[in-house]
Each structure stands twice: as structure tokens, then as C-alpha cells.
Design a protein around this motif. Structure first.
Motif: not given
Length: 339
Positions: A50-56, A98-104
Motif C-alpha cells: 500500500p505504501n501509505t508513507q509514500n516511501l521511495s 507501479d503495481s508492485w508486481t514481479l513478472r516471471l
């Protein structure tokens, strides 16, 4: 130079410490997500941070591992770290920020299993785990459309059809395979034992059935081969059509036989007519002995009849002989009377 080696070793130790901590600490209670991918295509392993803290990304350490604790991908302070990735996954992954997804990529049947993602926040006091997620990757392979092949064509004297149905390069193993026969008024299913083989490298299945069954010759028939993949999912072959048999015509009769038959019929008819004609004539004309007896009786009864008989001219030799006998008999009778 020595400083760089020290930093590289430090990063490796940090990752190893993270892996050890992850392997000993159970995941938070979130249920695993299921993700489907097709053989030789791309699968997705979501992390849903979710990255609620807007971390880089520079403040984070992100990595994925499989069910055997092998690292698929690592992002350390915004930089990929392929040195910590297992060789079987090198060059096969890409991270969608953008989606925090790893594509295999180029997934294989062996890639089926559970995967976990971990996100740690790098702080002054060290790394702190702030997110983790588990997902299940299910790899599928589409079977080829079933094909029907005739083992032997049906003969004119038999209504039994022999066929083989096959489908290849699929996963997972299908539930069953059968033949469906459709006519104008009915539908019948014919089950058979499904033969299967699995490739040792790709782990894909080839399946087939062979069977024999009767078909009605008097109507059109459509045959389908059906592969039951799941309780509600099937894969069907193109229709195989068999037309109704035409009635077998009688062989033509040779012309010379027809002529002989006509001649025999004519001879029989002529012979019958001749026989009937002769029979009628014989019935109408009595024989000589009968005529003689009648004339004798008439001679005894009346002399007038005797005279009339004597005056009559004979019409045949039999009748002349008859008249002579009558005259002799009459003379004898007269002499007896005079005496």
C-alpha cells in the motif's frame, strides 16, 4: 577497492540475514492469492504494497523467493542485485514499480508453486520488515484440439467403426476422454480407458483413446471426441460425419436370361391351350362302343328303329361294323319269333 568489496559483502550478509529471519518467522495471516499463467508465457507474482508513507525505492529492500527459499529478484535501495538471484531465475524476471508486481517470464510447469514477496524499510537503526505477501502460481498448458482418426473404414457388411482420438501438449492431466455420437433422434456417449504419457522435461501430457462401436446405417451420424478438462470445461474435436448407406441395388438380369424366360412362358401357355382344346373335344364325342350299345337297345325296342338304322348310311368304319351286328341280331330275333 577494498571499500567496495566490504560493502558487497555487507549487502550479502544483510540479505542472508533477511532470508533467515523470514524462514523462521511465519507470514502474517493474509491468505495467498492465486495467479494463473500459461506455459512459455508470463506469470505475475503480486506484492500489493500500500505504501501509505509514500516511501521511495531508495529507502526499501525488496525481494521475492520461492517455496524452496530460492531468490527470484532483489531490489536493494533502488538497484537490482542479480548476485543474490538463483541461476534458474536470472534473466526471467522484471519488476513493475507501479503495481508492485514481479513478472516471471517463460514460465514452465516446474514453476508451479508458492511465492513470497518481502519489503523492508531501511532506517538508521537497521532494516525493518513492513510488508510481506504470499501468492500461488498455477501454470497451465492448453491441450490441442482433439483429433479423430479412423483405424479402419467401415465395410458394407459391417456397421462397426474403429477410431482413435488424441490430444497433445497439455497440463494438468485431464479428467477423461470419450466419444459422442449424434443422430437425428438420439445422442450416445462411449467411454474408454484414457492412455496418457508425460514428457520428462516439459511435464506436458499427451492423451488418447481407441475404441470400436456400432453406428446405425440407415441415418446420418456425427461423431465428436470430447476431452473433459474440468467438471465444467470440455474441449471438443471437429465433427466427423458419416452419411447413411444407400440401398444396394439388385444386379441387372442378363438379356439372354430374359429371352429364355419369355420363351419358356410362351411354350407353357401354348401347351396349356392345346391340352385344354383336346380335352374339350374328347368330352363332346363319345367312343364307338358306346354308340353301338345305344343302337342295340333301340333295335330291341322297336322294329321301326331297326329299319331306320338300316337305311342310314354309315359315316365311319366303326359305324358300319355296328350296323352289321345290329342286322344280324335283328334277323335272329325275327327267326325266333316265326318259329
Amino acid at each position: 577497492m577494498r571499500f567496495k568489496c566490504t560493502m558487497g559483502l555487507q549487502n550479502t550478509l544483510i540479505v542472508m540475514a533477511l532470508l533467515l529471519s523470514v524462514s523462521t518467522v511465519p507470514f502474517s495471516g493474509a491468505a495467498s492469492l492465486k495467479s494463473h499463467a500459461f506455459f512459455n508465457e508470463t506469470g505475475e507474482l503480486p506484492c500489493h504494497f500500500p505504501n501509505t508513507q509514500n516511501l521511495s525505492l531508495d529507502e526499501l529492500v525488496i525481494f521475492w523467493q520461492d517455496q524452496n527459499k530460492l531468490v527470484l529478484y532483489e531490489l536493494f535501495k533502488g538497484q537490482e542485485k542479480p548476485n543474490n538471484v538463483h541461476p534458474k531465475y536470472i534473466g526471467r524476471t522484471s519488476f513493475d514499480q507501479d503495481s508492485w508486481t514481479l513478472r516471471l517470464h517463460n514460465v514452465q510447469i516446474k514453476d508451479t508453486g508458492s511465492y513470497q514477496c518481502f519489503i523492508h524499510h531501511r532506517r538508521s537503526q537497521g532494516l525493518v520488515s513492513i510488508h510481506q505477501m504470499s501468492s500461488d502460481l498455477i501454470v497451465l498448458a492448453n491441450f490441442s484440439q482433439p483429433e479423430i482418426s479412423l483405424i479402419a473404414n467401415q465395410t458394407e457388411k459391417s456397421n462397426i467403426i474403429n477410431l482413435t482420438c488424441s490430444s497433445t501438449q497439455g497440463y494438468p492431466e485431464p479428467q477423461s476422454m470419450y466419444v459422442k455420437l449424434n443422430t437425428k433422434n438420439s445422442t450416445s456417449n462411449y467411454d474408454a480407458v484414457m492412455k496418457k504419457s508425460q514428457n520428462n522435461i516439459t511435464e506436458l501430457y499427451n492423451v488418447s483413446i481407441s475404441m470400436s462401436f456400432p453406428i446405425p446405417p440407415e441415418t446420418n451420424v456425427t461423431i465428436f471426441c470430447v476431452l473433459q478438462l474440468e467438471p465444467t470445461k470440455i474441449l471438443s474435436s471437429p465433427p466427423y460425419n458419416i452419411d447413411a448407406k444407400s440401398p444396394v441395388p439388385s444386379p441387372p438380369v442378363p438379356d439372354h436370361i430374359l429371352w429364355i424366360a419369355a420363351l419358356l412362358v410362351t411354350v407353357v401357355i401354348v401347351c396349356g391351350m392345346v391340352f385344354l382344346t383336346l380335352k374339350k373335344r374328347k368330352t363332346k364325342q363319345p367312343g364307338p362302343s358306346n354308340e353301338c350299345e345305344i343302337i342295340k337297345v333301340e333295335g330291341k325296342e322297336s322294329k321301326q328303329t331297326e329299319k331306320r338304322v338300316e337305311l342310314q348310311e354309315p359315316e365311319s368304319s366303326d359305324k358300319v361294323q355296328c350296323d352289321v351286328n345290329i342286322s344280324t341280331t335283328a334277323s335272329d330275333n325275327k327267326s325266333a319269333t316265326d318259329f
